[in-house]
Design a protein around this motif. Structure first.
Motif, short mmCIF file in Angstrom:
data_model
loop_
_atom_site.label_atom_id
_atom_site.label_comp_id
_atom_site.label_asym_id
_atom_site.label_seq_id
_atom_site.Cartn_x
_atom_site.Cartn_y
_atom_site.Cartn_z
N UNK A 159 32.22 25.97 76.14
CA UNK A 159 33.21 25.49 75.20
C UNK A 159 33.91 26.64 74.50
N UNK A 160 33.10 27.67 74.06
CA UNK A 160 33.69 28.81 73.39
C UNK A 160 34.59 29.58 74.35
N UNK A 206 38.47 30.52 73.58
CA UNK A 206 38.90 31.91 73.62
C UNK A 206 40.07 32.09 74.60
N UNK A 207 39.97 31.46 75.76
CA UNK A 207 41.05 31.54 76.74
C UNK A 207 42.34 30.93 76.18
N UNK A 208 42.20 29.81 75.49
CA UNK A 208 43.36 29.14 74.90
C UNK A 208 44.01 30.02 73.84
N UNK A 267 47.78 31.46 74.13
CA UNK A 267 48.79 31.15 73.11
C UNK A 267 49.32 32.44 72.48
N UNK A 268 48.43 33.36 72.18
CA UNK A 268 48.85 34.64 71.61
C UNK A 268 49.75 35.40 72.59
N UNK A 269 49.37 35.44 73.85
CA UNK A 269 50.16 36.12 74.87
C UNK A 269 51.54 35.50 75.03
#
Length: 95
Positions: A1-2, A6-8, A12-14
């Motif tokens: 889940x983490x 983290x990928x999300x 989003x940041x990228x």
């Protein structure tokens, strides 16, 4: 889940970083460069500082179309002749 969270966050940041850089780069293309004034051309090209632009003093597109701009054929470009000069054709953009 983490791992998914983290990928999300990284995705989003990228994307946010990419979009901000993309939109910033597009702003520079909207500015249009104004043609130089006669005074600016004199300051830049009038080598002998006689207040006239002779064919051997000018360069670039102005030199290429000197004969069309010098309508009274006195060998110099006056402010009026430059003002009344035909506008250069715009370059076609490749899409």
């Amino acid at each position: 889940m983490k791992s998914n969270t983290l990928k999300t966050v990284v995705l989003v940041f990228g994307l946010g970083l990419f979009m901000s850089n993309y939109s910033f780069g597009q702003q520079g293309r909207q500015e249009r460069k104004e043609p130089p004034t006669f005074e600016q051309l004199l300051k830049e090209m009038d080598k002998n500082e006689d207040g006239k632009l002779a064919k051997d003093e000018v360069k670039g597109p102005l030199k290429d179309s000197f004969t069309e701009i010098d309508t009274n054929e006195d060998g110099f470009i006056s402010e009026k002749e430059l003002k009344d000069a035909p506008k250069p054709e715009r370059k076609k953009r490749n899409k």
